[in-house]
Design a protein around this motif. Structure first.
Motif, PDB file in Angstrom:
ATOM      1  N   ASP A 243      53.214  82.937  45.917  1.00 32.85           N
ATOM      2  CA  ASP A 243      52.745  82.266  44.695  1.00 32.85           C
ATOM      3  C   ASP A 243      51.236  82.068  44.709  1.00 32.85           C
ATOM      4  O   ASP A 243      50.613  81.968  43.644  1.00 32.85           O
ATOM      5  CB  ASP A 243      53.446  80.918  44.526  1.00 32.85           C
ATOM      6  N   ALA A 244      50.636  81.997  45.888  1.00 30.17           N
ATOM      7  CA  ALA A 244      49.178  81.845  45.979  1.00 30.17           C
ATOM      8  C   ALA A 244      48.445  83.158  45.720  1.00 30.17           C
ATOM      9  O   ALA A 244      47.216  83.173  45.648  1.00 30.17           O
ATOM     10  CB  ALA A 244      48.786  81.301  47.353  1.00 30.17           C
ATOM     11  N   GLY A 245      49.198  84.264  45.594  1.00 26.93           N
ATOM     12  CA  GLY A 245      48.567  85.545  45.291  1.00 26.93           C
ATOM     13  C   GLY A 245      48.058  86.299  46.499  1.00 26.93           C
ATOM     14  O   GLY A 245      47.224  87.207  46.358  1.00 26.93           O
TER      15      GLY A 245
ATOM     16  N   PHE B  14      42.687  81.536  51.424  1.00 30.10           N
ATOM     17  CA  PHE B  14      41.494  80.682  51.430  1.00 30.10           C
ATOM     18  C   PHE B  14      40.259  81.318  50.792  1.00 30.10           C
ATOM     19  O   PHE B  14      39.240  80.646  50.637  1.00 30.10           O
ATOM     20  CB  PHE B  14      41.150  80.275  52.866  1.00 30.10           C
ATOM     21  N   ALA B  15      40.308  82.602  50.414  1.00 25.94           N
ATOM     22  CA  ALA B  15      39.139  83.236  49.791  1.00 25.94           C
ATOM     23  C   ALA B  15      38.946  82.722  48.369  1.00 25.94           C
ATOM     24  O   ALA B  15      39.836  82.096  47.781  1.00 25.94           O
ATOM     25  CB  ALA B  15      39.314  84.753  49.786  1.00 25.94           C
TER      26      ALA B  15
ATOM     27  N   MET C  48      43.179  77.751  43.217  1.00 24.16           N
ATOM     28  CA  MET C  48      42.460  77.159  44.365  1.00 24.16           C
ATOM     29  C   MET C  48      43.373  76.288  45.213  1.00 24.16           C
ATOM     30  O   MET C  48      42.960  75.275  45.779  1.00 24.16           O
ATOM     31  CB  MET C  48      41.230  76.398  43.871  1.00 24.16           C
ATOM     32  N   ALA C  49      44.648  76.702  45.316  1.00 27.81           N
ATOM     33  CA  ALA C  49      45.638  75.933  46.078  1.00 27.81           C
ATOM     34  C   ALA C  49      45.239  75.802  47.540  1.00 27.81           C
ATOM     35  O   ALA C  49      45.434  74.746  48.159  1.00 27.81           O
ATOM     36  CB  ALA C  49      47.006  76.595  45.966  1.00 27.81           C
ATOM     37  N   GLY C  50      44.696  76.882  48.125  1.00 28.04           N
ATOM     38  CA  GLY C  50      44.278  76.823  49.523  1.00 28.04           C
ATOM     39  C   GLY C  50      43.155  75.837  49.738  1.00 28.04           C
ATOM     40  O   GLY C  50      43.130  75.094  50.728  1.00 28.04           O
ATOM     41  N   TRP C  51      42.208  75.803  48.820  1.00 29.14           N
ATOM     42  CA  TRP C  51      41.084  74.872  48.930  1.00 29.14           C
ATOM     43  C   TRP C  51      41.539  73.436  48.736  1.00 29.14           C
ATOM     44  O   TRP C  51      41.071  72.528  49.432  1.00 29.14           O
ATOM     45  CB  TRP C  51      40.008  75.238  47.902  1.00 29.14           C
ATOM     46  N   LYS C  52      42.436  73.217  47.780  1.00 30.03           N
ATOM     47  CA  LYS C  52      42.961  71.867  47.565  1.00 30.03           C
ATOM     48  C   LYS C  52      43.719  71.396  48.799  1.00 30.03           C
ATOM     49  O   LYS C  52      43.691  70.211  49.144  1.00 30.03           O
ATOM     50  CB  LYS C  52      43.877  71.858  46.347  1.00 30.03           C
ATOM     51  N   PHE C  53      44.400  72.322  49.462  1.00 27.69           N
ATOM     52  CA  PHE C  53      45.200  71.996  50.637  1.00 27.69           C
ATOM     53  C   PHE C  53      44.339  71.434  51.765  1.00 27.69           C
ATOM     54  O   PHE C  53      44.738  70.501  52.471  1.00 27.69           O
ATOM     55  CB  PHE C  53      45.947  73.247  51.095  1.00 27.69           C
ATOM     56  N   ILE C  54      43.131  71.986  51.952  1.00 25.19           N
ATOM     57  CA  ILE C  54      42.256  71.539  53.046  1.00 25.19           C
ATOM     58  C   ILE C  54      41.097  70.673  52.555  1.00 25.19           C
ATOM     59  O   ILE C  54      40.276  70.222  53.355  1.00 25.19           O
ATOM     60  CB  ILE C  54      41.703  72.745  53.826  1.00 25.19           C
TER      61      ILE C  54
ATOM     62  N   LEU D  72      35.644  74.426  43.013  1.00 27.95           N
ATOM     63  CA  LEU D  72      35.036  75.294  42.014  1.00 27.95           C
ATOM     64  C   LEU D  72      34.922  76.717  42.545  1.00 27.95           C
ATOM     65  O   LEU D  72      34.407  76.941  43.640  1.00 27.95           O
ATOM     66  CB  LEU D  72      33.642  74.768  41.652  1.00 27.95           C
ATOM     67  N   SER D  73      35.408  77.683  41.769  1.00 34.81           N
ATOM     68  CA  SER D  73      35.335  79.093  42.141  1.00 34.81           C
ATOM     69  C   SER D  73      33.984  79.686  41.742  1.00 34.81           C
ATOM     70  O   SER D  73      33.240  79.106  40.934  1.00 34.81           O
ATOM     71  CB  SER D  73      36.455  79.865  41.451  1.00 34.81           C
ATOM     72  N   ILE D  74      33.665  80.844  42.286  1.00 35.99           N
ATOM     73  CA  ILE D  74      32.480  81.585  41.852  1.00 35.99           C
ATOM     74  C   ILE D  74      32.551  81.832  40.349  1.00 35.99           C
ATOM     75  O   ILE D  74      31.537  81.786  39.645  1.00 35.99           O
ATOM     76  CB  ILE D  74      32.379  82.929  42.597  1.00 35.99           C
TER      77      ILE D  74
END
Length: 251
Positions: free
Chosen positions: A85-87, A192-193, A203-209, A234-236
């Motif tokens: 689901d995170a792609g 995490f990229a 941005m699930a990975g970023w929210k996770f950490i 925030l993404s690029i």
């Protein structure tokens, strides 16, 4: 000549040489007089996101296999969505479609010899070839161990066992452990990229950490020790809810 004088001279020559180079470029000279910058952000190597909704390199069965793998490497739980689901599979496919997949930016001439563990992969195959061979070997192993079923049709516990066999190199496929580590590394990168590369959905990975993402300025928060960052990541490419042309998209 004293060290300080030598340093001053080198600094002077560097600065005058740079000014000469800028002055010799008509476009740069015009930009200097007009007060604008003589360059554009990301002009050298801008990210080129690929549209979603399709597979660029992986076949349908390969894609199903990768989706199943990433969901076992990063299973969903109460804290975060899973790898599929995170792609993460989409991220891997898009990376394989670019220079990474074809090793265009690596020296790929022989001789090829086994390297140390710290040196990474030293073989002749590109990542695309390694994925093709590795996924085929994984499905072949699954079929042999679990009544002819492909990896993506196995139960979660059976998939875990097949992956453990690959990780330990206990299969009839010599590069099994290397392939497992390759997929594991790419899966973590996809989780995490920056989402602009196809993974890390919402941005699930970023929210996770608790990672704040690609924000421009942290000066107001750098001294706030042991306190969570109060703004969303925030993404690029901005945030999903922003619309093209909105003025609310500053950092």
């Amino acid at each position: 000549m004293p060290p300080t004088s030598s340093f001053s001279r080198r600094r002077f020559l560097s600065s005058t040489g740079l000014l000469f180079l800028i002055a010799s470029v008509p476009g740069a000279r015009a930009a200097e007089h007009s007060g604008t910058l003589p360059w554009k952000p990301f002009a050298a190597l801008p990210p080129e996101p690929l549209p979603g909704g399709r597979w660029y390199v992986l076949t349908p069965d390969e894609a199903r296999t990768v989706e199943a793998i990433v969901d076992r490497l990063i299973p969903a739980d109460e804290l975060s969505i899973g790898g599929k689901d995170a792609g993460c599979a989409s991220f891997i496919d898009r990376q394989l479609a670019g220079s990474y997949g074809s090793s265009d930016r690596l020296y790929m001439q022989g001789p090829f010899v086994a390297g140390l563990p710290t040196q990474g992969y030293q073989g002749a195959e590109t990542p695309v070839a390694r994925y093709r061979d590795g996924l085929a070997a994984l499905n072949k192993h699954a079929q042999a161990q679990f009544s002819g079923k492909n990896f993506f049709d196995l139960a979660a516990a059976e998939q875990d066992q097949a992956l453990k066999d690959f990780e330990a190199g206990k299969v009839d496929y010599k590069p099994a452990a290397g392939f497992f580590n390759l997929v594991l590394q790419n899966t973590m990168e996809g989780f995490f990229a920056d989402p602009i590369y196809g993974g890390n959905k919402d941005m699930a990975g970023w929210k996770f950490i608790g990672f704040p993402g690609a924000r421009y300025d942290y000066r107001d928060y750098i001294t706030a020790h042991n306190k969570p960052f109060p703004l969303p990541p925030l993404s690029i490419a901005g945030r999903p809810e922003w619309k093209t042309g909105d003025k609310a998209g500053g950092n």
